[in-house]
Design a protein around this motif. Structure first.
Motif, PDB file in Angstrom:
ATOM      1  N   ALA A  45       0.857  -1.186   0.000  1.00 56.52           N
ATOM      2  CA  ALA A  45       0.000   0.000   0.000  1.00 56.52           C
ATOM      3  C   ALA A  45       0.895   1.238   0.000  1.00 56.52           C
ATOM      4  CB  ALA A  45      -0.919  -0.006   1.219  1.00 56.52           C
ATOM      5  N   ARG A 127     -15.366  -3.425  -3.124  1.00 61.49           N
ATOM      6  CA  ARG A 127     -14.925  -3.237  -1.739  1.00 61.49           C
ATOM      7  C   ARG A 127     -16.126  -3.359  -0.813  1.00 61.49           C
ATOM      8  NH1 ARG A 127     -11.304   1.456   1.183  1.00 61.49           N
ATOM      9  NH2 ARG A 127     -11.358   0.486   3.247  1.00 61.49           N
ATOM     10  N   SER A 174      -7.154  -1.378  11.013  1.00 62.38           N
ATOM     11  CA  SER A 174      -5.700  -1.348  11.067  1.00 62.38           C
ATOM     12  C   SER A 174      -5.249  -1.611  12.493  1.00 62.38           C
ATOM     13  CB  SER A 174      -5.181  -0.019  10.511  1.00 62.38           C
ATOM     14  OG  SER A 174      -4.818   0.838  11.538  1.00 62.38           O
ATOM     15  N   GLY A 200      -4.881  -4.545   4.267  1.00 61.53           N
ATOM     16  CA  GLY A 200      -3.676  -4.450   5.097  1.00 61.53           C
ATOM     17  C   GLY A 200      -4.084  -4.393   6.551  1.00 61.53           C
ATOM     18  N   PRO A 236      -0.443  -4.892   2.753  1.00 66.66           N
ATOM     19  CA  PRO A 236       0.043  -4.154   3.918  1.00 66.66           C
ATOM     20  C   PRO A 236       0.804  -2.892   3.519  1.00 66.66           C
ATOM     21  CG  PRO A 236       1.256  -6.226   3.638  1.00 66.66           C
ATOM     22  CD  PRO A 236       0.308  -6.125   2.488  1.00 66.66           C
ATOM     23  N   GLY A 237       0.798  -1.928   4.409  1.00 66.58           N
ATOM     24  CA  GLY A 237       1.605  -0.725   4.250  1.00 66.58           C
ATOM     25  C   GLY A 237       2.528  -0.592   5.453  1.00 66.58           C
TER      26      GLY A 237
HETATM   27  C1  LIG Z   1      -4.287   2.207   4.194  1.00 66.32           C
HETATM   28  C2  LIG Z   1      -4.744   1.020   3.476  1.00 66.32           C
HETATM   29  C3  LIG Z   1      -3.964  -0.146   3.440  1.00 66.32           C
HETATM   30  C4  LIG Z   1      -2.691  -0.290   4.225  1.00 66.32           C
HETATM   31  O1  LIG Z   1      -2.961  -0.283   5.576  1.00 66.32           O
HETATM   32  P1  LIG Z   1      -1.781  -0.525   6.651  1.00 66.32           P
HETATM   33  O2  LIG Z   1      -2.466  -0.332   7.964  1.00 66.32           O
HETATM   34  O3  LIG Z   1      -0.750   0.487   6.381  1.00 66.32           O
HETATM   35  O4  LIG Z   1      -1.288  -1.915   6.453  1.00 66.32           O
HETATM   36  C5  LIG Z   1      -4.404  -1.200   2.686  1.00 66.32           C
HETATM   37  N1  LIG Z   1      -5.571  -1.129   1.996  1.00 66.32           N
HETATM   38  C6  LIG Z   1      -6.358  -0.036   2.017  1.00 66.32           C
HETATM   39  C7  LIG Z   1      -7.599  -0.016   1.245  1.00 66.32           C
HETATM   40  C8  LIG Z   1      -5.982   1.073   2.763  1.00 66.32           C
HETATM   41  O5  LIG Z   1      -6.772   2.143   2.797  1.00 66.32           O
END
Ligand SMILES: *Cc1c(COP(=O)(O)O)cnc(C)c1O
Length: 357
Positions: A45, A127, A174, A200, A236-237
């Motif tokens: 992400a 989604r 998250s 994520g 994941p981010g």
């Molecule tokens: C922000 C986001 C992520 C990543 O989330 P993390 O908490 O950083 O892992 C993944 N998918 C979507 C749709 C998001 O908005």
């Protein structure tokens, strides 16, 4: 928490504040995550941190990138012209709906109608916002994100030969640990859809930095839950890039006000907004490079140079600190510089250094 590479490099930086990225550590981490998920597609992400050097390190380990705007799309496409992109984000403009993608995550029936009106081909994940119980999350993505059962039912008859329904996308929260994410995955993968993006949100603990997400357990769990032939993807981010970044600065003043000790640091939360955004103490180490006045082994509040009482990195943390010391804030590799309000007070920007090992 702070790698030997960073501990060694931080005091030798000329100008601070500066961001230090440990690319060797990121490479090792991404390789371990990849190994833990043999049967799962891994996307990064990009909004967590779009730094090109980080993206270059991640690219060999990921199957694609999740981008949430035309800006991120252009950025990643310039770096990896043949990269696979999942185009996401609430409130996509008509111009964004026309961008090429591997998958597009549609957020509402009206968005799907606007996508159809472009006349272009599209590969869609819907989604969903299924209202599943989410416990222990730092943030739940309910509210405007995605669609409920009625929204999905409204979308299903709209698909055509050119605008294809590929499956479902769910990013529900998250800050979840592997067992909590697997409990959600069990519900989400129990669907006739052949493709599911589980989003994520893998937990990162700023209070216990060594408590890292159990990627191996998550990978084993997903392998067990996945139906044969079902394509499972995650994006994941934070949990990929948070650990590889540090914000390095120096103490300009140490003072006592009505008994409370404060260390004033160069820079501030306009460079590293994470502790304010999340309401935590940013984990840090003090490297004793200073010889000025200081305090020893007592609760100290670490603040920046901004003229606001909100400019706090960490509150009442027991430490020793002197004027001239170097302070390294850890876990500043995700949602740090790129979510910060850089222009406030017109300070110079920090330097950016990428350590290759
Ligand atoms: C922000 C986001 C992520 C990543 O989330 P993390 O908490 O950083 O892992 C993944 N998918 C979507 C749709 C998001 O908005």
């Amino acid at each position: 928490m702070i790698t030997p590479t960073v501990r060694d490099a931080a005091p030798r930086l000329g100008d601070v504040p500066a961001y230090l990225y440990d690319l060797a550590a990121l490479d090792a981490h991404a390789a371990a995550v990849r190994r833990a998920l043999p049967e799962v597609e891994l996307y990064y992400a990009v909004k967590a941190n779009p730094d090109p050097e980080l993206l270059r390190v991640l690219e060999p380990y990921v199957d694609g990138f999740e981008v949430s705007s035309a800006g991120e799309h252009a950025h990643v496409t310039a770096l990896f012209p043949r990269g696979r992109l999942a185009l996401a984000g609430p409130g996509k403009t008509d111009a964004e709906l026309r961008l090429p993608h591997h998958r597009i995550h549609v957020e509402s029936p009206n968005e799907l109608r606007r996508l159809l009106a472009t006349g272009l081909e599209a590969d869609v994940l819907l989604r969903i916002n299924p209202g599943l119980p989410v416990e222990g999350a730092a943030l739940t993505m309910s509210g405007p994100f995605g669609m409920d059962e009625a929204g999905v039912a409204e979308c299903l008859p709209l698909f055509t030969a050119r605008v294809r329904l590929r499956g479902l996308h769910a990013h529900l929260a998250s800050g979840l640990d592997a067992p909590a994410l697997l409990r959600l995955a069990e519900r989400l993968l129990d669907t006739p859809h052949d493709e599911v993006n589980l989003g994520g949100g893998m937990a990162v603990s700023y209070t216990a930095p060594d408590d890292v997400f159990d990627w191996a357990g998550y990978g084993r769990g997903l392998a067990r839950l996945r139906r044969p032939g079902q394509r499972v993807r995650i994006e994941p981010g934070r949990a990929l890039t948070a650990y590889c970044g540090s914000y390095v600065t120096r103490v300009v003043d140490v003072k006592r006000v009505r008994g409370a000790a404060f260390a004033v640091l160069l820079g501030g939360t306009h460079h590293l907004r994470t502790p304010v955004a999340k309401g935590h103490d940013q984990p840090f180490a003090v490297l004793p490079t200073g010889d000025g006045p200081g305090v020893a082994d007592e609760p100290v509040t670490l603040v920046g140079q901004l003229c606001t009482p909100k400019d706090v990195f960490a509150r009442d943390v027991v430490t020793s600190v002197r004027v001239g010391d170097t302070v390294v804030f850890a876990m500043a590799g995700a949602y740090a510089w790129n979510i910060s309000h850089h222009e406030f007070l017109m300070h110079p920007r920090p330097g950016f250094h990428h350590l290759r090992g």
